[in-house]
Design a protein around this motif. Structure first.
Motif, PDB file in Angstrom:
ATOM      1  N   PRO A  24       0.844  -1.202   0.000  1.00 15.94           N
ATOM      2  CA  PRO A  24       0.000   0.000   0.000  1.00 15.94           C
ATOM      3  C   PRO A  24       0.874   1.246   0.000  1.00 15.94           C
ATOM      4  O   PRO A  24       2.045   1.184   0.390  1.00 15.94           O
ATOM      5  CB  PRO A  24      -0.797  -0.124   1.304  1.00 15.94           C
ATOM      6  N   CYS A  25       0.315   2.368  -0.428  1.00 15.00           N
ATOM      7  CA  CYS A  25       1.135   3.591  -0.483  1.00 15.00           C
ATOM      8  C   CYS A  25       1.373   4.140   0.923  1.00 15.00           C
ATOM      9  O   CYS A  25       0.547   3.980   1.822  1.00 15.00           O
ATOM     10  CB  CYS A  25       0.474   4.648  -1.365  1.00 15.00           C
ATOM     11  N   GLY A  80      -5.785  -0.511  -4.901  1.00 14.20           N
ATOM     12  CA  GLY A  80      -5.146   0.372  -3.930  1.00 14.20           C
ATOM     13  C   GLY A  80      -3.738   0.000  -3.543  1.00 14.20           C
ATOM     14  O   GLY A  80      -3.098   0.725  -2.779  1.00 14.20           O
ATOM     15  N   LYS A  81      -3.220  -1.133  -4.033  1.00 18.09           N
ATOM     16  CA  LYS A  81      -1.845  -1.538  -3.728  1.00 18.09           C
ATOM     17  C   LYS A  81      -1.055  -1.717  -5.020  1.00 18.09           C
ATOM     18  O   LYS A  81      -1.624  -2.082  -6.051  1.00 18.09           O
ATOM     19  CB  LYS A  81      -1.823  -2.868  -2.967  1.00 18.09           C
TER      20      LYS A  81
END
Length: 473
Positions: free
Chosen positions: A32-33, A214-215
């Motif tokens: 993930p960010c 999202g990853k």
């Protein structure tokens, strides 16, 4: 992480290598960010939580800047947005994306420290910032950003030294990763992924990176042996060795010495002249046409940015007519013209002509790109859909199947694009069976269906697709 480990890569500094044998399509890690923001230019069109493009968004009632799909996204983003929200309100406006991202990173560092999970392999402090390598103009821009950051940063938040703030901006500058929309077709923001920063570059890499749910996922493009270094390409391979080296030096401050740059592999194909009746077109004529093509590409891009698609088609048609019988079908400037022309013609619903250039583009790409290159997969998918729209079901289905095989490796089966392509593959397979049973009935039914339900306009051609891994300055 069970699949990767940090090691000292000769001549490159730190890198990542595989701790066990992996195969094409295997995910080496997902991350993930650490923090991410929407681009300034798309701040009103993209959700600031899930990064989806939406026609209608709900604006934050406090700062009046952040936009969200709905209450669910707004609540999910609040923990990260609340300090930013108050700062924007106090500052009177939202600062640029660099400052917004730096602020989000600093707030998270203050709250959670440099390592936020057991999966994180490096701290942000240990990443290179290359500030000492910045040219004078970029250094001036950095100083302006730092000055504006200090004005924006709340007095109630923990205060930091200029040196530490400068380091974060430097890390963003050379490691800011493009965050894509929900379909993965257009860059809509920039984020920081610490583990990804450790993956070194190679122009002919053994891995690719994709954003999925999202990853980011680091995916193997083929067999990778235990102990082998993991690499990705920071720039599009559809450039000559000299141009790639120049871009890498300018953006990432290193001289690429990979095998493809050192030996100039495929450079001859990328700038080749046509062969007519066994006779090679003279080099001087090829050089003149290459220079002409570069100028026409600049004109075309201006018309494209302005949204003047009829002018784009006019410029491209004029150029490809002159390129024919002079440039080889692998010449990169001819391929760029074919790519743009097929995309815009599809948007304008001239599917028959678009299919011709899409097929030429894919045939050229196959000779240049790695067989599991994501750009090749996306181009093949677009060409397949264009052929289907033109009524060429056999060719269209074949291309869609080839694209699906590539995207299973580069994107994986759960990515939204792969799911859409799987549905398209099943539909064209059904239509192909019908076509083979009775060609006349198939075309009659297709024509009737198109009359009853007019085909929707294709998505508008985007100015910048995702061809580079990291954000350009």
């Amino acid at each position: 992480m069970e699949n990767v480990e940090v090691f000292d890569s000769p001549g490159k500094g730190r890198g990542l290598r595989a701790t066990k044998e992996v195969w094409a399509g295997d995910v080496l890690f997902a991350e993930p960010c650490f923090a991410a923001v929407v681009f300034d230019s798309l701040a009103a069109n993209v959700c600031h939580c899930c990064f989806r493009r939406q026609p209608k968004l709900q604006r934050c009632g406090q700062c009046r800047f952040a936009q969200y799909c709905d209450r669910t996204c707004q609540r999910a983003a609040w923990e990260e947005h609340k300090q930013e929200c108050a700062a924007i309100k106090s500052y009177g406006q939202a600062p640029n994306e660099n400052i917004r991202l730096a602020a989000r990173i600093m707030w998270r560092l203050d709250k959670e420290g440099g390592v936020v999970s057991d999966m994180q392999l490096t701290t942000l402090e240990d990443l290179e910032d290359h500030i000492s390598d910045l040219p004078e103009d970029d250094l001036k821009d950095l100083k302006v950003d730092i000055h504006n950051f200090l004005d924006f940063w709340p007095r109630t938040s923990k205060q930091h030294t200029v040196e530490r703030i400068s380091h974060i901006f430097g890390v963003i500058n050379c490691n800011g990763f493009m965050v894509s929309d929900q379909k993965g077709l257009q860059a809509v923001g920039v984020g920081l992924f610490p583990n990804l920063c450790l993956v070194n570059h190679d122009c002919w890499p053994n891995c690719t990176v994709i954003l999925n749910n999202g990853k980011i996922e680091l995916r193997a493009l083929g067999k990778i042996s235990e102990g082998e270094e993991l690499t990705v390409s920071y720039v599009d391979y559809l450039n000559t060795s000299e141009d790639r080296q120049r871009m890498l030096k300018q953006q990432y401050f290193f001289d690429c010495t990979c095998e493809h740059c050192t030996n100039k592999i495929k450079d001859d194909l990328k700038l080749a002249g046509a062969v007519l009746d066994g006779v090679q077109v003279p080099d001087e004529k090829v050089k003149e046409m290459t220079e002409y093509s570069i100028e026409m590409l600049k004109k075309m891009e201006k018309a494209r940015v302005d949204g003047n698609y009829n002018e784009v088609v006019k410029i491209c048609r004029e150029c490809v007519e002159k390129q024919e019988n002079v440039l080889a079908d692998t010449h990169i400037y001819q391929l760029k013209m074919w790519s743009t022309l097929s995309e815009v013609l599809s948007y304008l619903q001239f599917f028959e002509e678009a299919a011709i250039y899409a097929r030429k583009m894919v045939d050229g790409y196959v000779k240049l790109y790695h067989p599991n290159n994501a750009q090749l997969g996306m181009a093949t998918m677009r060409a397949g859909v264009t052929h289907w729209q033109a009524g060429h079901i056999e060719v269209g289905h074949g291309m869609i199947c080839k694209a699906y095989a590539i995207l299973l490796v580069t994107h994986g089966p759960t990515h939204p694009i792969t799911k859409d392509l799987e549905a398209m593959r099943m539909q064209t397979e059904m239509e192909l069976r019908m076509f083979k049973q009775n060609e006349y009935v198939y075309h009659s039914m297709r024509e009737a269906a198109l009359k009853n339900q007019p085909m929707k306009m294709m998505a508008e051609p985007v100015e910048e697709g995702i061809k580079s891994l990291f954000r350009k300055k």
